[in-house]
Design an enzyme around this catalytic site. Structure first.
Site, PDB file in Angstrom:
ATOM      1  N   LYS A  10       0.837  -1.202   0.000  1.00 51.97           N
ATOM      2  CA  LYS A  10       0.000   0.000   0.000  1.00 51.97           C
ATOM      3  C   LYS A  10       0.868   1.246   0.000  1.00 51.97           C
ATOM      4  O   LYS A  10       0.609   2.205  -0.745  1.00 51.97           O
ATOM      5  CB  LYS A  10      -0.920   0.011   1.218  1.00 51.97           C
ATOM      6  CG  LYS A  10      -1.823   1.253   1.283  1.00 51.97           C
ATOM      7  CD  LYS A  10      -2.684   1.285   2.518  1.00 51.97           C
ATOM      8  CE  LYS A  10      -1.897   1.702   3.736  1.00 51.97           C
ATOM      9  NZ  LYS A  10      -2.767   2.026   4.889  1.00 51.97           N
ATOM     10  N   ARG A  15       2.805   6.072  -2.890  1.00 50.67           N
ATOM     11  CA  ARG A  15       3.916   6.961  -3.250  1.00 50.67           C
ATOM     12  C   ARG A  15       4.124   6.987  -4.762  1.00 50.67           C
ATOM     13  O   ARG A  15       4.355   8.042  -5.351  1.00 50.67           O
ATOM     14  CB  ARG A  15       5.188   6.526  -2.521  1.00 50.67           C
ATOM     15  CG  ARG A  15       5.187   6.875  -1.034  1.00 50.67           C
ATOM     16  CD  ARG A  15       6.156   6.004  -0.243  1.00 50.67           C
ATOM     17  NE  ARG A  15       6.254   6.437   1.147  1.00 50.67           N
ATOM     18  CZ  ARG A  15       5.325   6.160   2.082  1.00 50.67           C
ATOM     19  NH1 ARG A  15       4.244   5.469   1.754  1.00 50.67           N
ATOM     20  NH2 ARG A  15       5.483   6.573   3.325  1.00 50.67           N
ATOM     21  N   ARG A 112      -8.935  11.930  12.499  1.00 46.93           N
ATOM     22  CA  ARG A 112      -7.484  11.789  12.584  1.00 46.93           C
ATOM     23  C   ARG A 112      -6.779  13.129  12.367  1.00 46.93           C
ATOM     24  O   ARG A 112      -7.247  13.986  11.622  1.00 46.93           O
ATOM     25  CB  ARG A 112      -7.001  10.741  11.581  1.00 46.93           C
ATOM     26  CG  ARG A 112      -7.533   9.359  11.922  1.00 46.93           C
ATOM     27  CD  ARG A 112      -7.139   8.309  10.914  1.00 46.93           C
ATOM     28  NE  ARG A 112      -5.709   8.055  10.924  1.00 46.93           N
ATOM     29  CZ  ARG A 112      -5.125   7.151  10.138  1.00 46.93           C
ATOM     30  NH1 ARG A 112      -5.845   6.447   9.275  1.00 46.93           N
ATOM     31  NH2 ARG A 112      -3.819   6.962  10.199  1.00 46.93           N
ATOM     32  N   SER A 158       4.666  10.029  10.036  1.00 45.97           N
ATOM     33  CA  SER A 158       5.700  10.313   9.038  1.00 45.97           C
ATOM     34  C   SER A 158       5.072  10.692   7.705  1.00 45.97           C
ATOM     35  O   SER A 158       5.761  11.207   6.816  1.00 45.97           O
ATOM     36  CB  SER A 158       6.604   9.096   8.856  1.00 45.97           C
ATOM     37  OG  SER A 158       5.879   8.001   8.313  1.00 45.97           O
ATOM     38  N   GLN A 159       3.762  10.455   7.544  1.00 45.37           N
ATOM     39  CA  GLN A 159       3.115  10.783   6.276  1.00 45.37           C
ATOM     40  C   GLN A 159       3.109  12.281   5.999  1.00 45.37           C
ATOM     41  O   GLN A 159       3.088  12.693   4.840  1.00 45.37           O
ATOM     42  CB  GLN A 159       1.694  10.232   6.262  1.00 45.37           C
ATOM     43  CG  GLN A 159       1.646   8.706   6.179  1.00 45.37           C
ATOM     44  CD  GLN A 159       0.235   8.163   6.243  1.00 45.37           C
ATOM     45  OE1 GLN A 159      -0.699   8.852   6.660  1.00 45.37           O
ATOM     46  NE2 GLN A 159       0.067   6.912   5.850  1.00 45.37           N
ATOM     47  N   SER A 184       8.449   6.617  12.590  1.00 49.96           N
ATOM     48  CA  SER A 184       8.427   5.702  11.438  1.00 49.96           C
ATOM     49  C   SER A 184       9.451   6.112  10.387  1.00 49.96           C
ATOM     50  O   SER A 184       9.136   6.207   9.184  1.00 49.96           O
ATOM     51  CB  SER A 184       7.025   5.643  10.832  1.00 49.96           C
ATOM     52  OG  SER A 184       6.078   5.211  11.782  1.00 49.96           O
ATOM     53  N   ASP A 300       3.309  -0.317  12.528  1.00 52.80           N
ATOM     54  CA  ASP A 300       2.193  -1.009  11.882  1.00 52.80           C
ATOM     55  C   ASP A 300       2.212  -2.508  12.151  1.00 52.80           C
ATOM     56  O   ASP A 300       1.230  -3.201  11.879  1.00 52.80           O
ATOM     57  CB  ASP A 300       2.208  -0.769  10.368  1.00 52.80           C
ATOM     58  CG  ASP A 300       1.468   0.504   9.975  1.00 52.80           C
ATOM     59  OD1 ASP A 300       0.841   1.118  10.862  1.00 52.80           O
ATOM     60  OD2 ASP A 300       1.529   0.888   8.799  1.00 52.80           O
ATOM     61  N   LYS A 327      -4.324   5.984  14.815  1.00 53.01           N
ATOM     62  CA  LYS A 327      -4.429   5.336  13.502  1.00 53.01           C
ATOM     63  C   LYS A 327      -5.912   5.127  13.176  1.00 53.01           C
ATOM     64  O   LYS A 327      -6.767   5.870  13.643  1.00 53.01           O
ATOM     65  CB  LYS A 327      -3.669   4.011  13.522  1.00 53.01           C
ATOM     66  CG  LYS A 327      -2.168   4.151  13.766  1.00 53.01           C
ATOM     67  CD  LYS A 327      -1.446   4.575  12.513  1.00 53.01           C
ATOM     68  CE  LYS A 327       0.060   4.478  12.667  1.00 53.01           C
ATOM     69  NZ  LYS A 327       0.765   4.762  11.387  1.00 53.01           N
TER      70      LYS A 327
END
Length: 416
Positions: A10, A15, A112, A158-159, A184, A300, A327
């Protein structure tokens, strides 16, 4: 021995979609993940202007290197469904274009956090309006991104950092990102490695990531198997003493979650072999406790470890995973509640969970509509007759055929 056929990553698929959307010409993503999250993401990218043609085994993306164009009339309306990755990556991508863009998602995603990313975009001159608390839904008045220096706190996800990194080459001046915290880290390194695969260089020294302006190079890109999803099959082998091989996930993998097998399971007595294009795990007769495991960088897979921890020879403490509370669900509480319902002693704190050895009993357990909770507890069920998931279908978020593949692996073991 069994072979588990795990779908594409995923994280890599998401990305690659952003990179392909910004590359001139056509990029073919080979064996991308086809699941609820990535389908929602691909649809949103298409709504921004880049063409995304989805065929079996291949997605072909025709990029817009000058930034997405959005809708021809009125605002472009992007729906992220339950995808946190889409909700974090799309604002930065949309801001590169021109016109108004509205981004929204499910109630689960609306809860979130988004503030660090939206704050960084505003500091870069992007006009963003969001719901109270800087949450979805949000509106962006896009007019490109000038670039320059920006500060970012990526300690929750980290996204946020990955979103900025992916769009940095398409900004006018590139980006110099000063970090106050980051979680992460392997996911960020994966982002930079993939950008390099597509011809964009970067540097990360100390607290600063620097990415100059540039152009991605289109081409064919094979999506490797998902290491987070593979963790459930590796854990199943660890729990049963059997052997499983996951092809498409080898020593050249960009995914940090492969460390769940090579480090965590190895420390619990498993035999782990990684080749150029596969990883094989064989479980021991008795799982050893790894003691305290710091899983900040591979959080994760925290639930996967918690799922097999009752069968270790001593308590297992998983530390530095505070981000697991924000999450798809509060994953620390979700695993603690489920294991407690099965008769296991569990202790928790703000950023840790400790699972004690015991013999779980069957129970109806709450997945909280979280795919990773459902898949993790399926592993526990291998040695716990009577575990019933309240929402087994939530695995469609990342692996619609999970239960069928899990059953096929069990059947292969039964025949050996």
């Amino acid at each position: 021995m069994a072979t588990a056929h795990v779908p594409g990553s995923k994280s890599v698929t998401a990305r690659a979609l952003v990179i392909a959307a910004l590359a001139p010409g056509r990029t073919r993503l080979i064996e991308p993940l086809v699941a609820a999250d990535t389908l929602a993401f691909a649809a949103a990218v298409r709504d921004l202007g880049p063409d995304v043609v989805q065929e079996p085994g291949v997605w072909t993306v025709t990029g817009l290197p000058d930034g997405p164009t959005g809708a021809s009339a009125g605002p472009a309306k992007l729906w992220c469904h339950d995808s946190g990755t889409a909700a974090r990556f799309l604002p930065a991508l949309a801001a590169l274009g021109h016109g108004q863009v509205v981004i929204d998602a499910s109630e689960q995603m609306r809860a979130r956090p988004m503030a660090p990313l939206l704050g960084a975009l505003r500091d870069l001159g992007v006009r963003v309006r969001a719901a109270p608390g800087d949450r979805l839904p949000l509106e962006i008045d896009a007019d490109g991104i000038e670039g320059g220096e920006v500060r970012l706190d990526a300690g929750v996800s980290s996204q946020y950092l990955t979103a900025l990194c992916l769009v940095a080459p398409a900004t006018r001046r590139g980006l110099r990102i000063r970090l106050s915290d980051v979680v992460s880290v392997p996911y960020v390194r994966m982002t930079l490695a993939m950008m390099r695969d597509f011809g964009v260089e970067s540097s990360w020294e100390g607290d600063t990531v620097v990415i100059p302006p540039g152009t991605y190079t289109p081409g064919d890109y094979r999506v490797e198997a998902d290491a987070s999803t593979a963790s459930y099959f590796f854990a199943a082998a660890a729990l049963t003493g059997d052997t499983v091989t996951v092809p498409g996930l080898g020593e050249r993998s960009h995914q940090g979650d492969l460390r769940f097998a090579t480090e965590v399971l190895a420390s619990m007595g498993c035999t782990v072999r990684v080749t150029g294009d596969s990883t094989t795990v064989t479980g021991p007769g008795q799982l050893r406790s790894p003691g305290t495991v710091v899983m900040r960088d591979i959080s994760d897979t925290m639930m996967t470890l918690a799922a097999i921890a009752p069968f270790a020879d001593a308590p297992v403490r998983i530390a530095d995973v505070a981000n697991c509370r924000v999450k798809e669900s509060d994953r620390i509480d979700a695993m603690a509640t489920a294991l407690t319902a099965c008769g296991i002693t569990v202790r928790t704190g703000p950023d840790w969970i400790e699972v004690h050895p015991g013999e779980p009993h069957g129970a109806r357990v709450a997945t909280r509509a979280d795919h990773r909770i459902a898949m993790s507890l399926s592993v526990t069920g291998l040695r716990t007759p009577g575990i019933e998931l309240d929402d087994p279908g939530c695995v469609a978020k990342t692996f619609p055929a999970f239960h069928e593949e899990f059953a096929a692996v069990r059947e292969a073991w039964a025949q050996t």
